[in-house]
Design a protein around this motif. Structure first.
Motif, PDB file in Angstrom:
ATOM      1  N   LEU A  12     -70.329  -0.287  42.215  1.00  0.00           N
ATOM      2  CA  LEU A  12     -70.917  -1.393  41.448  1.00  0.00           C
ATOM      3  C   LEU A  12     -72.288  -1.837  41.939  1.00  0.00           C
ATOM      4  O   LEU A  12     -72.946  -2.632  41.284  1.00  0.00           O
ATOM      5  CB  LEU A  12     -69.962  -2.586  41.438  1.00  0.00           C
ATOM      6  N   SER A  13     -72.743  -1.317  43.077  1.00  0.00           N
ATOM      7  CA  SER A  13     -74.066  -1.687  43.570  1.00  0.00           C
ATOM      8  C   SER A  13     -75.169  -0.843  42.927  1.00  0.00           C
ATOM      9  O   SER A  13     -76.346  -1.112  43.114  1.00  0.00           O
ATOM     10  CB  SER A  13     -74.141  -1.537  45.091  1.00  0.00           C
ATOM     11  N   GLN A  14     -74.787   0.161  42.137  1.00  0.00           N
ATOM     12  CA  GLN A  14     -75.746   1.034  41.464  1.00  0.00           C
ATOM     13  C   GLN A  14     -76.327   0.357  40.222  1.00  0.00           C
ATOM     14  O   GLN A  14     -75.682  -0.482  39.611  1.00  0.00           O
ATOM     15  CB  GLN A  14     -75.050   2.335  41.017  1.00  0.00           C
ATOM     16  N   ALA A  15     -77.539   0.771  39.857  1.00  0.00           N
ATOM     17  CA  ALA A  15     -78.088   0.374  38.556  1.00  0.00           C
ATOM     18  C   ALA A  15     -77.432   1.259  37.511  1.00  0.00           C
ATOM     19  O   ALA A  15     -77.037   2.381  37.806  1.00  0.00           O
ATOM     20  CB  ALA A  15     -79.601   0.563  38.538  1.00  0.00           C
ATOM     21  N   PHE A  16     -77.310   0.738  36.278  1.00  0.00           N
ATOM     22  CA  PHE A  16     -76.703   1.620  35.292  1.00  0.00           C
ATOM     23  C   PHE A  16     -77.700   2.663  34.813  1.00  0.00           C
ATOM     24  O   PHE A  16     -78.901   2.532  34.980  1.00  0.00           O
ATOM     25  CB  PHE A  16     -76.054   0.885  34.142  1.00  0.00           C
ATOM     26  N   ILE A  91     -78.394  -5.786  31.048  1.00  0.00           N
ATOM     27  CA  ILE A  91     -79.617  -6.340  31.620  1.00  0.00           C
ATOM     28  C   ILE A  91     -80.067  -5.460  32.782  1.00  0.00           C
ATOM     29  O   ILE A  91     -79.283  -4.683  33.316  1.00  0.00           O
ATOM     30  CB  ILE A  91     -79.391  -7.785  32.123  1.00  0.00           C
ATOM     31  N   ASN A  92     -81.321  -5.570  33.167  1.00  0.00           N
ATOM     32  CA  ASN A  92     -81.779  -4.847  34.354  1.00  0.00           C
ATOM     33  C   ASN A  92     -81.013  -5.387  35.555  1.00  0.00           C
ATOM     34  O   ASN A  92     -80.842  -6.589  35.700  1.00  0.00           O
ATOM     35  CB  ASN A  92     -83.278  -5.046  34.565  1.00  0.00           C
ATOM     36  N   GLY A  93     -80.577  -4.504  36.386  1.00  0.00           N
ATOM     37  CA  GLY A  93     -79.829  -4.917  37.567  1.00  0.00           C
ATOM     38  C   GLY A  93     -78.707  -3.955  37.862  1.00  0.00           C
ATOM     39  O   GLY A  93     -78.614  -2.872  37.297  1.00  0.00           O
ATOM     40  N   THR A  94     -77.830  -4.368  38.744  1.00  0.00           N
ATOM     41  CA  THR A  94     -76.720  -3.517  39.163  1.00  0.00           C
ATOM     42  C   THR A  94     -75.569  -3.584  38.157  1.00  0.00           C
ATOM     43  O   THR A  94     -75.538  -4.456  37.282  1.00  0.00           O
ATOM     44  CB  THR A  94     -76.187  -3.971  40.530  1.00  0.00           C
ATOM     45  N   GLU A 100     -70.844  -9.350  35.639  1.00  0.00           N
ATOM     46  CA  GLU A 100     -70.863 -10.812  35.754  1.00  0.00           C
ATOM     47  C   GLU A 100     -71.538 -11.452  34.547  1.00  0.00           C
ATOM     48  O   GLU A 100     -71.063 -12.466  34.030  1.00  0.00           O
ATOM     49  CB  GLU A 100     -71.551 -11.224  37.049  1.00  0.00           C
ATOM     50  N   ALA A 101     -72.631 -10.863  34.081  1.00  0.00           N
ATOM     51  CA  ALA A 101     -73.331 -11.395  32.902  1.00  0.00           C
ATOM     52  C   ALA A 101     -72.439 -11.291  31.668  1.00  0.00           C
ATOM     53  O   ALA A 101     -72.388 -12.218  30.851  1.00  0.00           O
ATOM     54  CB  ALA A 101     -74.643 -10.647  32.684  1.00  0.00           C
ATOM     55  N   TYR A 102     -71.715 -10.181  31.525  1.00  0.00           N
ATOM     56  CA  TYR A 102     -70.801 -10.037  30.395  1.00  0.00           C
ATOM     57  C   TYR A 102     -69.703 -11.096  30.438  1.00  0.00           C
ATOM     58  O   TYR A 102     -69.420 -11.774  29.449  1.00  0.00           O
ATOM     59  CB  TYR A 102     -70.174  -8.633  30.364  1.00  0.00           C
ATOM     60  N   LEU A 103     -69.072 -11.238  31.593  1.00  0.00           N
ATOM     61  CA  LEU A 103     -67.977 -12.203  31.724  1.00  0.00           C
ATOM     62  C   LEU A 103     -68.447 -13.640  31.520  1.00  0.00           C
ATOM     63  O   LEU A 103     -67.671 -14.488  31.087  1.00  0.00           O
ATOM     64  CB  LEU A 103     -67.295 -12.044  33.089  1.00  0.00           C
ATOM     65  N   ALA A 104     -69.730 -13.906  31.801  1.00  0.00           N
ATOM     66  CA  ALA A 104     -70.291 -15.243  31.594  1.00  0.00           C
ATOM     67  C   ALA A 104     -70.806 -15.431  30.166  1.00  0.00           C
ATOM     68  O   ALA A 104     -71.329 -16.490  29.830  1.00  0.00           O
ATOM     69  CB  ALA A 104     -71.428 -15.489  32.585  1.00  0.00           C
TER      70      ALA A 104
END
Length: 141
Positions: A12-16, A91-94, A100-104
């Protein structure tokens, strides 16, 4: 609920991955127990054609409910939509930040042709791969 994400790594620390059908791995996370993570290689990544469709089918076979991706081609999108899988623009990021963004509730659902992501129109480019155009716009490829 199972969330599938295209990745170029296996945690999960990887960028998609920026290209859905050509990613090296898919990471699947159970939203109720985020420690329940499954990673498997994308066997479609080296396909001569139809990689997006094959990748989408592999996620359906893993019974995902949601896919988070930076963008997605229309064929893969149609396969996932046909199976009832919801698709969200990441979104840009890991991978973790996207989950977390999806769940929020912070990610936007792809709901049609205009939502394929940046630069992904419904162009009908029919080139034979000999030119430099991408065939993704309205005759501007």
């Amino acid at each position: 609920m199972k969330i599938g994400i295209p990745s170029n790594g296996n945690d999960l620390s990887q960028a998609f991955a920026t290209v859905f059908g050509r990613c090296s791995h898919f990471v699947i996370v159970d939203s109720t127990d985020q420690k329940n993570i499954t990673t498997y290689p994308n066997e479609a990544r080296n396909a001569a054609g139809g990689a997006g469709i094959q990748a989408a089918q592999s996620l359906i076979n893993q019974q995902v409910d949601v896919v988070i991706a930076p963008r997605m081609g229309p064929n893969a999108w149609n396969v996932l939509q046909g199976a009832g899988v919801k698709i969200f623009i990441g979104i840009n990021g890991t991978l973790q930040e996207n989950i977390e963004a999806y769940l929020a509730g912070k990610l936007v659902e792809m709901t049609g042709a205009a939502s394929f992501g940046p630069g992904m129109g419904r162009g009908q480019g029919r080139g034979m791969g000999r030119g430099g155009g991408r065939g993704m716009g309205r005759g501007q490829g």
